[in-house]
Design a protein around this motif. Structure first.
Motif, PDB file in Angstrom:
ATOM      1  N   SER A  62       0.836  -1.205   0.000  1.00 48.74           N
ATOM      2  CA  SER A  62       0.000   0.000   0.000  1.00 48.74           C
ATOM      3  C   SER A  62       0.867   1.250   0.000  1.00 48.74           C
ATOM      4  O   SER A  62       0.534   2.258  -0.649  1.00 48.74           O
ATOM      5  CB  SER A  62      -0.920  -0.003   1.230  1.00 48.74           C
ATOM      6  N   ALA A  65       2.531   1.582  -3.542  1.00 48.58           N
ATOM      7  CA  ALA A  65       1.614   2.038  -4.592  1.00 48.58           C
ATOM      8  C   ALA A  65       1.494   3.558  -4.630  1.00 48.58           C
ATOM      9  O   ALA A  65       1.091   4.119  -5.659  1.00 48.58           O
ATOM     10  CB  ALA A  65       0.235   1.416  -4.385  1.00 48.58           C
ATOM     11  N   ASN A  70       0.467   6.236  -7.947  1.00 48.24           N
ATOM     12  CA  ASN A  70      -0.190   7.464  -7.485  1.00 48.24           C
ATOM     13  C   ASN A  70      -1.448   7.189  -6.672  1.00 48.24           C
ATOM     14  O   ASN A  70      -2.443   7.924  -6.754  1.00 48.24           O
ATOM     15  CB  ASN A  70      -0.535   8.363  -8.688  1.00 48.24           C
ATOM     16  N   GLN A  71      -1.413   6.102  -5.903  1.00 50.00           N
ATOM     17  CA  GLN A  71      -2.515   5.786  -4.988  1.00 50.00           C
ATOM     18  C   GLN A  71      -2.211   6.405  -3.622  1.00 50.00           C
ATOM     19  O   GLN A  71      -1.046   6.448  -3.209  1.00 50.00           O
ATOM     20  CB  GLN A  71      -2.625   4.266  -4.806  1.00 50.00           C
ATOM     21  N   ASP A  72      -3.230   6.884  -2.916  1.00 49.02           N
ATOM     22  CA  ASP A  72      -2.944   7.284  -1.545  1.00 49.02           C
ATOM     23  C   ASP A  72      -2.934   6.032  -0.673  1.00 49.02           C
ATOM     24  O   ASP A  72      -3.420   4.966  -1.073  1.00 49.02           O
ATOM     25  CB  ASP A  72      -3.957   8.319  -1.038  1.00 49.02           C
ATOM     26  N   LEU A  75      -6.270   4.256   0.166  1.00 45.30           N
ATOM     27  CA  LEU A  75      -6.844   3.645  -1.024  1.00 45.30           C
ATOM     28  C   LEU A  75      -6.060   2.385  -1.380  1.00 45.30           C
ATOM     29  O   LEU A  75      -6.637   1.371  -1.784  1.00 45.30           O
ATOM     30  CB  LEU A  75      -6.812   4.632  -2.197  1.00 45.30           C
ATOM     31  N   GLY A  76      -4.738   2.436  -1.183  1.00 44.31           N
ATOM     32  CA  GLY A  76      -3.910   1.264  -1.434  1.00 44.31           C
ATOM     33  C   GLY A  76      -4.255   0.107  -0.514  1.00 44.31           C
ATOM     34  O   GLY A  76      -4.183  -1.060  -0.910  1.00 44.31           O
ATOM     35  N   ILE A 281      -3.101  -1.342  -8.074  1.00 42.73           N
ATOM     36  CA  ILE A 281      -4.132  -0.306  -8.083  1.00 42.73           C
ATOM     37  C   ILE A 281      -5.401  -0.883  -7.483  1.00 42.73           C
ATOM     38  O   ILE A 281      -5.842  -1.980  -7.854  1.00 42.73           O
ATOM     39  CB  ILE A 281      -4.392   0.194  -9.521  1.00 42.73           C
ATOM     40  N   SER A 282      -5.986  -0.170  -6.546  1.00 35.90           N
ATOM     41  CA  SER A 282      -7.171  -0.646  -5.846  1.00 35.90           C
ATOM     42  C   SER A 282      -8.349  -0.823  -6.805  1.00 35.90           C
ATOM     43  O   SER A 282      -8.546   0.001  -7.714  1.00 35.90           O
ATOM     44  CB  SER A 282      -7.555   0.332  -4.734  1.00 35.90           C
ATOM     45  N   SER A 285     -10.513   2.197  -7.056  1.00 35.86           N
ATOM     46  CA  SER A 285      -9.924   3.402  -7.621  1.00 35.86           C
ATOM     47  C   SER A 285     -10.557   3.711  -8.974  1.00 35.86           C
ATOM     48  O   SER A 285     -11.071   2.822  -9.663  1.00 35.86           O
ATOM     49  CB  SER A 285      -8.419   3.224  -7.770  1.00 35.86           C
ATOM     50  N   ASP A 287      -8.863   4.559 -11.452  1.00 33.54           N
ATOM     51  CA  ASP A 287      -7.907   3.988 -12.397  1.00 33.54           C
ATOM     52  C   ASP A 287      -7.898   2.473 -12.239  1.00 33.54           C
ATOM     53  O   ASP A 287      -8.525   1.921 -11.334  1.00 33.54           O
ATOM     54  CB  ASP A 287      -6.513   4.561 -12.127  1.00 33.54           C
TER      55      ASP A 287
END
Length: 399
Positions: A62, A65, A70-72, A75-76, A281-282, A285, A287
């Motif tokens: 997490s 990522a 570019n995941q926070d 969110l990861g 990537i979650s 998300s 994305d």
């Protein structure tokens, strides 16, 4: 018995049954308060390893990522919900410590669930009309009833059925009673002809062969060595199993190969990426890995490389050790309880490792977690029995 299917992730990927699917997804957290009962059972084995593995594999990817996708961070974390069933080691173990079932009662519960799965499978195969089988469904989804190149399939969760089948086979090798072999044959044939999942068939066949060698006499082992090539040729000549090593487009090999090349290219020569992984990537998300790589990029498709991609070398080693710990710990408790049921649980971990190149163990970590919890519970009961025996001996000496 009623909770066992939830602990065994039976409904975890059955989106066609929304209430049960949602209950299964939430159950790792809902059942977590059961860990409070572990306070009455100090010195339980494997707790530190399982907890460290879960925390490392949840937090580190997490964090990674954030930089690579570019995941926070939070969110990861949602991308690692698939690891939540690993917590069943603590909650199921707490439930066992509280209820104190005997090993025979646990065995009976697993066999009831396994037999019920096989009976349900036969009923669905006999009663469900052809129109219920779906030939068109979203990429990556797994409907219960599907129609593809293998024909009509029922993608039944087989955790308990496979353990029951391995139990019956081990029972046959131990007792030489043919009724055990009959049960094992039914379980295997239903998996082969109705479920039609290659990984399951190959994994079960692999465990059968390994145990046949272990239980055989030297002369019988020689015969098995001579027969093994013909048996393998026969197995992989059976219908859909013959396409297992196919490289044409209908097998999906080109998609997997492009995923492998893309994953290796993304990892590159950066040692940090290889050691700690890059996360993912979650699914919640905006994305996705599909859009990021402009390709049907499924980490599960590339199994161990997918684990290496997401969790790095350290995470991959932790996954391997998570499975191997069960194998080694079984050797310790086998000296206390040489049980066919415990042996079948040991066989299931072997099965998980055998199919890991087709089905990554990170997709169903709760299955192994439940087995490890049973092993730890058996060890705990042994220590309690020893302590009670020592106390009684001391009291007699005092008198």
């Amino acid at each position: 018995l009623l909770l066992l299917p939830l602990f065994g992730q039976f409904f975890h990927y059955m989106k066609g049954l929304p209430p049960l699917w949602a209950a299964s997804k939430a159950f790792p957290l809902v059942s977590l308060p059961l860990v409070i009962f572990l306070r009455a059972a100090p010195n339980l084995p494997m707790i530190g390893q399982v907890l460290f593995t879960f925390l490392w594999m949840s937090v580190v990817p997490s964090f990674a990522a954030i930089f690579y996708f570019n995941q926070d961070f939070f969110l990861g974390l949602t991308a690692q919900v698939k690891l939540l069933p690993m917590l069943y080691f603590f909650s199921f173990l707490g439930l066992l410590v509280k209820l104190r079932p005997t090993l025979e009662e646990l065995e009976r519960a697993f066999l009831i669930c396994g037999s019920a799965t096989l009976i349900l499978l036969v009923l669905l195969w006999a009663l469900v009309p052809h129109s219920w089988y779906s030939s068109q469904y979203a990429f990556g989804s797994s409907p219960l009833f599907s129609l593809d190149g293998r024909g009509e399939r029922i993608r039944m969760p087989m955790y308990f059925a496979i353990i029951a089948t391995l139990f019956w086979y081990r029972g046959f090798l131990t007792t030489r009673r043919w009724r055990w072999l009959f049960g094992a044959a039914i379980g295997f044939l239903l998996t082969l002809t109705v479920v039609k999942t290659r990984a399951m068939v190959v994994g079960m066949a692999g465990v059968f062969v390994i145990n046949a060698f272990l239980f055989a006499s030297p002369r019988q082992r020689l015969g098995l060595i001579l027969l093994a090539p013909a048996a393998l040729i026969g197995l992989f000549s059976f219908g859909y199993l013959g396409t297992m090593f196919s490289t044409d487009s209908t097998s999906g090999f080109d998609v997997r190969w492009r995923t492998i090349v893309t994953a290796l290219g993304f990892l590159g020569l950066d040692p940090i990426r290889w050691i700690f992984g890059v996360g993912t990537i979650s699914p919640v998300s905006a994305d996705s890995l599909f859009s990021y790589f402009d390709h049907f990029f499924f980490l599960a498709d590339i199994t161990w490389l997918g684990i290496l991609f997401e969790y790095g070398i350290i995470g991959t080693v932790l996954v391997i050790l998570y499975e191997l710990r069960g194998l080694f710990f079984y050797r310790r408790i086998r000296a206390l309880h040489d049980s066919i049921f415990l042996g079948a649980l040991f066989d299931y971990i072997i099965y998980v490792l055998l199919i890991s190149n087709l089905y990554p163990p990170t997709l169903s970590p709760g299955e192994t977690a439940v087995i490890l919890a049973i092993f730890a519970y058996v060890w705990h009961c042994h220590l309690e029995d020893e302590a009670e025996a020592g106390l009684e001996s001391t009291e007699r000496e005092t008198r």
